[in-house]
Design a protein around this motif. Structure first.
Motif, short mmCIF file in Angstrom:
data_model
loop_
_atom_site.label_atom_id
_atom_site.label_comp_id
_atom_site.label_asym_id
_atom_site.label_seq_id
_atom_site.Cartn_x
_atom_site.Cartn_y
_atom_site.Cartn_z
N ALA A 204 32.03 18.74 10.55
CA ALA A 204 30.65 19.15 10.74
C ALA A 204 29.68 18.04 10.35
O ALA A 204 29.97 17.21 9.48
N PRO A 241 29.13 25.61 8.19
CA PRO A 241 28.55 25.05 9.43
C PRO A 241 28.44 26.10 10.52
O PRO A 241 29.18 26.08 11.51
N PRO A 250 29.02 21.17 15.23
CA PRO A 250 28.75 22.09 14.13
C PRO A 250 27.95 21.39 13.03
O PRO A 250 28.18 20.23 12.72
N THR A 251 27.00 22.13 12.43
CA THR A 251 26.18 21.56 11.38
C THR A 251 25.68 22.68 10.47
O THR A 251 26.01 23.86 10.67
#
Length: 422
Positions: A204, A241, A250-251
Motif C-alpha cells: 500500500a 489501506p 491501495p492507500t
C-alpha cells in the motif's frame, strides 16, 4: 513438515528430563539478573486448504525474547526485543517492542519517549478510540495475544490534575496496522469479486514523513465515585489501506476520530460503554468510491464473575456507515458494500482450575448483520513459573464471501505454543 517438528524438538527434549519439572531441585539462593524473557516454539496448522496460499501452516515460530529495565537516576530505561525463525516464510526476523525512556517533570507530568506499545479504551478485542497499531496477522496465526498490539515510535505525555488528567501521544511517522497482504492469508477484493493473494504481497501507498503526516492522539480522563470517564481525539489516517489512489493503488485515507467512554461497577460486575465518530476527512458526502465513508461506532459491554473462577463477558458493537445511499450509488461493486448497520456480538468465557494452573477460554465473535463468525477457544496450562503450554484454535466462517470473517474461512487453524520463561 520437518521444519515444524524441528521447532518443537528443543523444548520437548528439555521436557523429557525429569529434573526440569522438579522445583525442589533448585537451590534456595538466586542471583538477581537485570534480564528476563522466554524461549517459545509455536506450530499452527490449517483446518482447510487455501488454494491461493502454498502452505498448510499458519505458524512455525521459534522465538527468543529478551527484556530488561534500568533506572539511572530519575530515568527509567525499558527494553523488550524478540528474535525468531519463521518457518512459514523460511526467514529469520527480529523486532524491538520497547526501547524507551520514561521520566517525570515536576510532580504531575510523566513523559515516555521511544519505541513502545500504546493502548487505551474499554473494548475487549474491539477497538474504537484505540487507534494505535495492531498486528492482525500475528493474532490470526496463533501467536500470543500480546502480539495483537504492535509497537510504534512515539512521545507520550501524561499530566495528572486535580479535576482532569490528560494523555497526549504524538507519533511522528504514521504507523499502520500489520494488515492482510496475501502472503500468509488471502483476503477478499471487491475489484476481483473473490479472495486474492497478490504476488509479493499487497504493497500500500503510505502517507509521507512530514510533520503533517504524523498521528496525534488525545485522551482526557477522570474517575468520579468509582466510574471512569474519558474523552478522545485522533488526527491521522485509517490504520488499514481501505482507500485507493487515482491509479487504483491501495492507500490510507485521512481520518479524524472523536469519542468518549465510561466504565463503572454495575450490580455484580463492570459495565462499559464507548462511542466514536470516524470522520473520513476527504469524503464529506460519502460519494467518492475511492475513499471510505465516515462512520459512527458504539460499543457496550458487561463482565462479571458468574461463579468462583468462572468469568463471563458480553459485548455489543454497532457500526453505522454514514451516507450509505451515496456509497452504494457511486460504488463500482455495490453488491459487495457493507450493510449500513453492521452489528457484532462477542462473548468471553474464562474458567480457571487447579490453583490457576489451567485456564480454559472461549472468545466468540458473531455478526447477525453479516452472518459470519470467529471462534477462539484455548487452553493454557501453566506447569510452573518457567513452563507454559497453550493449545488453541482460530475458526472463521460465514455466508457471504465479502464479509470480514467469512473471507478468512480458509485461514482457520489449530495451534500449539510451548514457552520457557527465564
Amino acid at each position: 513438515m520437518w521444519r515444524s517438528l524441528l521447532l518443537l524438538l528443543i523444548p520437548w527434549a528439555a521436557l523429557a528430563q525429569d529434573d526440569i519439572w522438579d522445583d525442589e531441585d533448585w537451590g534456595d539462593e538466586e542471583v538477581a539478573s537485570p534480564w528476563s524473557g522466554f524461549v517459545e516454539a509455536g506450530l499452527g496448522l490449517r483446518l482447510e486448504d487455501d488454494v491461493l496460499i502454498d502452505t498448510g501452516s499458519t505458524l512455525e515460530d521459534l522465538r527468543f525474547r529478551l527484556e530488561g529495565e534500568w533506572q539511572p537516576g530519575r530515568y527509567t530505561i525499558n527494553f523488550k526485543g524478540d528474535a525468531w525463525y519463521d518457518g512459514v516464510d523460511d526467514s529469520f526476523d527480529g523486532e524491538v517492542r520497547d526501547l524507551s525512556a520514561a521520566f517525570t517533570l515536576g510532580e504531575k507530568t510523566d513523559i515516555k519517549i521511544g519505541r513502545q506499545v500504546q493502548t487505551w479504551g474499554t473494548g475487549d478485542l474491539l477497538f474504537l478510540n484505540d487507534l494505535f497499531p495492531k498486528d492482525f496477522v500475528s493474532f490470526f496465526s496463533g501467536r500470543d495475544d500480546e502480539y495483537l498490539k504492535a509497537p510504534g515510535n512515539a512521545l507520550r505525555i501524561t499530566r495528572f490534575g486535580e479535576k482532569l488528567n490528560v494523555d497526549f501521544v504524538w507519533t511522528p511517522t504514521f504507523e499502520p496496522d500489520v494488515y492482510l497482504t496475501g502472503e500468509r492469508f488471502s483476503f477478499f477484493s471487491p475489484l476481483a469479486g473473490s479472495n486474492v493473494a497478490p504476488q509479493g504481497g499487497l504493497d500500500a501507498v503510505e502517507p509521507g514523513s512530514s510533520l503533517a503526516d504524523g498521528e496525534f492522539a488525545l485522551r482526557l480522563f477522570r474517575t468520579i465515585e468509582g466510574a471512569e470517564y474519558a474523552l478522545y481525539g485522533y488526527h491521522g489516517f485509517f490504520k488499514q489501506p481501505n482507500a485507493l489512489t487515482e491509479a487504483l493503488e491501495p492507500t490510507f485515507a485521512p481520518l479524524d476520530v472523536w469519542g468518549a467512554s465510561m466504565r463503572r461497577p454495575a450490580g455484580p460486575g463492570l459495565f462499559n460503554i464507548e462511542v466514536a465518530w470516524y470522520d473520513s476527512r476527504d469524503d464529506d458526502d460519502g460519494s467518492n468510491p475511492l475513499l471510505p465513508n465516515s462512520q459512527l461506532r458504539l460499543l457496550a459491554g458487561f463482565e462479571w464473575e458468574a461463579k468462583p473462577n468462572f468469568t463471563v463477558a458480553f459485548q455489543y458493537y454497532l457500526e453505522q456507515t454514514l451516507d450509505h445511499d451515496a456509497l452504494v450509488a457511486n460504488s463500482p461493486a455495490p453488491e459487495f458494500e457493507a450493510e449500513e448497520y453492521r452489528q457484532v456480538l462477542t462473548n468471553r468465557l474464562t474458567y480457571r482450575a487447579g490453583m490457576d494452573k489451567y485456564t480454559w477460554s472461549l472468545f466468540t465473535f458473531y455478526s447477525p448483520s453479516d452472518q459470519d463468525f470467529y471462534f477462539r477457544p484455548s487452553l493454557n496450562y501453566r506447569h510452573s513459573d518457567q513452563w507454559t503450554l497453550v493449545i488453541g484454535a482460530n475458526v472463521f466462517g460465514g455466508n457471504e464471501p465479502q464479509t470480514f470473517f467469512k473471507q478468512l474461512q480458509d485461514a482457520s487453524n489449530v495451534y500449539l505454543r510451548l514457552r520457557y520463561n527465564y
